[in-house]
Design an enzyme around this catalytic site. Structure first.
Site, PDB file in Angstrom:
ATOM      1  N   HIS A 255       0.863  -1.191   0.000  1.00 40.63           N
ATOM      2  CA  HIS A 255       0.000   0.000   0.000  1.00 40.63           C
ATOM      3  C   HIS A 255       0.897   1.237   0.000  1.00 40.63           C
ATOM      4  CE1 HIS A 255      -2.775   2.980   1.780  1.00 40.63           C
ATOM      5  NE2 HIS A 255      -3.758   2.200   1.386  1.00 40.63           N
TER       6      HIS A 255
ATOM      7  N   ASP B  39       2.412  -4.622   7.887  1.00 43.08           N
ATOM      8  CA  ASP B  39       1.227  -3.775   7.771  1.00 43.08           C
ATOM      9  C   ASP B  39       0.004  -4.688   7.885  1.00 43.08           C
ATOM     10  OD1 ASP B  39      -1.030  -2.530   6.763  1.00 43.08           O
ATOM     11  OD2 ASP B  39      -0.003  -1.571   5.089  1.00 43.08           O
TER      12      ASP B  39
ATOM     13  N   GLN C 164      -5.283  -4.828   6.909  1.00 42.07           N
ATOM     14  CA  GLN C 164      -6.369  -5.685   6.400  1.00 42.07           C
ATOM     15  C   GLN C 164      -6.342  -7.072   7.047  1.00 42.07           C
ATOM     16  OE1 GLN C 164      -8.683  -4.500   4.597  1.00 42.07           O
ATOM     17  NE2 GLN C 164      -7.782  -2.644   3.723  1.00 42.07           N
TER      18      GLN C 164
ATOM     19  N   LYS D  85     -11.035   0.243  10.437  1.00 42.27           N
ATOM     20  CA  LYS D  85     -11.265  -0.927   9.573  1.00 42.27           C
ATOM     21  C   LYS D  85     -11.675  -2.137  10.400  1.00 42.27           C
ATOM     22  CE  LYS D  85      -7.707   0.490   6.227  1.00 42.27           C
ATOM     23  NZ  LYS D  85      -8.474   1.054   5.124  1.00 42.27           N
TER      24      LYS D  85
ATOM     25  N   CYS E 283      -4.855   2.788  -3.571  1.00 43.23           N
ATOM     26  CA  CYS E 283      -3.541   3.177  -3.018  1.00 43.23           C
ATOM     27  C   CYS E 283      -2.480   2.112  -3.294  1.00 43.23           C
ATOM     28  CB  CYS E 283      -3.615   3.480  -1.527  1.00 43.23           C
ATOM     29  SG  CYS E 283      -4.665   4.868  -1.139  1.00 43.23           S
TER      30      CYS E 283
HETATM   31  N1  C6P Z   1      -6.632   0.993   2.675  1.00 37.72           N
HETATM   32  C1  C6P Z   1      -8.501   0.803   1.143  1.00 37.72           C
HETATM   33  O1  C6P Z   1      -9.578   1.170   0.685  1.00 37.72           O
HETATM   34  P1  C6P Z   1      -5.112   4.255   6.918  1.00 37.72           P
HETATM   35  O2  C6P Z   1      -5.699   5.071   5.807  1.00 37.72           O
HETATM   36  O3  C6P Z   1      -3.833   4.849   7.423  1.00 37.72           O
HETATM   37  O4  C6P Z   1      -6.087   3.916   7.985  1.00 37.72           O
HETATM   38  O5  C6P Z   1      -4.733   2.832   6.274  1.00 37.72           O
HETATM   39  C2  C6P Z   1      -3.781   2.790   5.260  1.00 37.72           C
HETATM   40  C3  C6P Z   1      -3.650   1.402   4.753  1.00 37.72           C
HETATM   41  C4  C6P Z   1      -2.451   0.727   4.963  1.00 37.72           C
HETATM   42  N2  C6P Z   1      -2.293  -0.537   4.585  1.00 37.72           N
HETATM   43  C5  C6P Z   1      -3.275  -1.221   3.991  1.00 37.72           C
HETATM   44  C6  C6P Z   1      -3.061  -2.645   3.624  1.00 37.72           C
HETATM   45  C7  C6P Z   1      -4.500  -0.603   3.742  1.00 37.72           C
HETATM   46  O6  C6P Z   1      -5.467  -1.285   3.145  1.00 37.72           O
HETATM   47  C8  C6P Z   1      -4.686   0.741   4.111  1.00 37.72           C
HETATM   48  C9  C6P Z   1      -5.959   1.466   3.799  1.00 37.72           C
HETATM   49  C10 C6P Z   1      -7.900   1.587   2.289  1.00 37.72           C
HETATM   50  O7  C6P Z   1      -7.910  -0.192   0.718  1.00 37.72           O
HETATM   51  C11 C6P Z   1      -7.788   3.034   1.963  1.00 37.72           C
HETATM   52  S1  C6P Z   1      -6.651   3.330   0.642  1.00 37.72           S
END
Ligand code: C6P
Length: 414
Positions: A129, A206, A209, A232, A372
């Site tokens: 990401h 990370d 998910q 999430k 992203c």
């Molecule tokens: N993915 C998606 O629609 P934040 O925005 O900081 O809470 O999370 C960032 C992020 C980091 N790693 C992974 C694997 C992610 O999926 C995400 C966020 C969202 O897929 C928004 S782009």
């Protein structure tokens, strides 16, 4: 009870906990399939936020008055609860941040800027990401370090032979996804961490998910750092988590400076507070932290194993339904292989953005775009994909509604 005797989730019962799922648009029931972006929030998590503001709203670690003490205790205990949720040793290892992105930046700045230099490599995966990819690119540029990528194969899996080549003696940090937000691939993170450790490199995982959807034990994975976001996992926005091994967090300099992260300040110098407060400068997201602990309770009561099973089943059902149509291309592991609860896809004749806005007319919420992961989309040879992503409250019937709505979009563009 939220799990039936068969082990399946009692989704009808669970849905009652989420008020937003009752929304209708022009008389059509909302079908919310954008959970990888943000999940919905159950009443008890909303109540936890309301209770804080109604009953004990005060700053933490600053007041000796009763309200501040109550807020401080609840906020600190929220760290304990999150530690327990992911198998960390204790609150010292749990830093509350704004989100996964901030957790990535914290380590990149506080560790990377000081420790990396020419000759070092940061190893990422091609499915990373932007939260990690862009961050480490920037830190590498500033420090003269290199960035290398572990290849993703045709089926959306990491090429582990390539991982063994790329992770070498120059590797200083490995930063890898646990579950891909675009492909749904579940990466063998414990193996990746082992490869990094064999070369004396650190490993950042990370888990944005993963933590919402499956049991995660950071000690079993042996990650040095692990990050995720509250919004999430049935929690609120504005709160994220950085897990770090205590000895590493101890050895690192702070990321942000200011109030609460200090133990002693003179006109000449400052000494840092104990963990985790050393990394939580300024007034933190108090209500959100407390509500995140409530979300952990909520998810644990349902059962993380049952949640992972439910999401995999919905993903498999989606792949099955999509396979009925020649003009739908799906990405990620093939049907039958376990994956996270999401399916990215494209309909031949309709751009993902158009598809998403047509589905909106049917009150079906999906995401369209690059999620992203632009470099991964470049590799897949597509500018954008549509993505349906699931959570504890989604049903097969909702996937049928999605498929019918896609069919109507197909007719519209024929
Ligand atoms: N993915 C998606 O629609 P934040 O925005 O900081 O809470 O999370 C960032 C992020 C980091 N790693 C992974 C694997 C992610 O999926 C995400 C966020 C969202 O897929 C928004 S782009």
């Amino acid at each position: 009870m939220t799990v039936r005797e068969s082990g399946a989730l009692d989704v009808e019962r669970i849905r009652e906990d989420f008020p937003v799922l009752d929304r209708e648009f022009d008389g059509t029931q909302l079908v919310y399939l954008d959970n990888a972006a943000t999940t919905q929030t159950p009443n008890r998590v909303i109540d936890a936020i309301g209770d804080y503001y109604r009953e004990y709203n005060a700053n933490v670690h600053r007041g000796l008055h009763q309200l501040s003490q109550e807020a401080s205790i609840a906020y600190e205990e929220a760290h304990d609860r999150v530690a327990e949720f992911i198998g960390a040793a204790g609150r010292e290892e749990i830093v509350f941040t704004k989100n996964t992105t901030e957790s990535e930046n914290l380590v990149a700045y506080a560790w990377g800027l000081r420790e990396l230099g020419p000759g070092d490599t940061v190893v990422l995966t091609e499915m990373e990401h932007h939260a990690s990819l862009v961050t480490w690119q920037q830190i590498a540029e500033r420090t003269g370090a290199d960035v290398a990528y572990i290849r993703v194969d045709q089926d959306g899996y990491l090429d582990m032979d390539h991982a063994r080549e790329v992770i070498d003696d120059d590797t200083a940090m490995l930063s890898a996804l646990h579950v891909s937000n675009t492909l749904g691939t579940i990466n063998p993170v414990a193996d990746l961490v082992d490869l990094a450790h064999d070369r004396d490199a650190l490993a950042f995982i990370d888990g944005a998910q993963a933590v919402p959807n499956r049991p995660v034990d950071v000690e079993a994975i042996d990650a040095d750092f692990y990050a995720f976001s509250g919004h999430k996992m049935a929690g609120p926005t504005g709160i994220g988590v950085l897990y770090g091994k205590q000895h590493l967090l101890d050895s690192m300099e702070p990321f942000l400076y200011g109030g609460d992260m200090i133990e002693k300040v003179t006109f000449e110098e400052s000494r840092w507070n104990e963990l985790p407060w050393k990394f939580e400068a300024g007034t933190p997201s108090i209500a959100q932290g407390i509500a995140l602990a409530e979300a952990c309770d909520y998810l644990d009561e349902i059962g993380m194993e049952a949640i992972a099973r439910h999401e995999n089943e919905l993903a498999q059902y989606t792949l099955e339904r999509f396979a009925e149509f020649d003009d739908i291309e799906t990405f990620g592991p093939p049907a039958g292989e376990e994956r996270g609860g999401l399916v990215s896809f494209n309909l031949d004749s309709v751009h993902a953005h158009d598809l998403s806005s047509i589905l909106n007319d049917y009150a079906v919420a999906i995401r369209a775009g690059d999620h992203c992961t632009q470099p991964l989309h470049d590799k897949l040879g597509v500018a954008a994909t549509a993505r349906a992503s699931f959570y504890v409250y989604n049903t097969r019937e909702e996937i049928d509604v999605l498929v019918e709505a896609i069919d109507d979009a197909r007719q519209l563009f024929a």
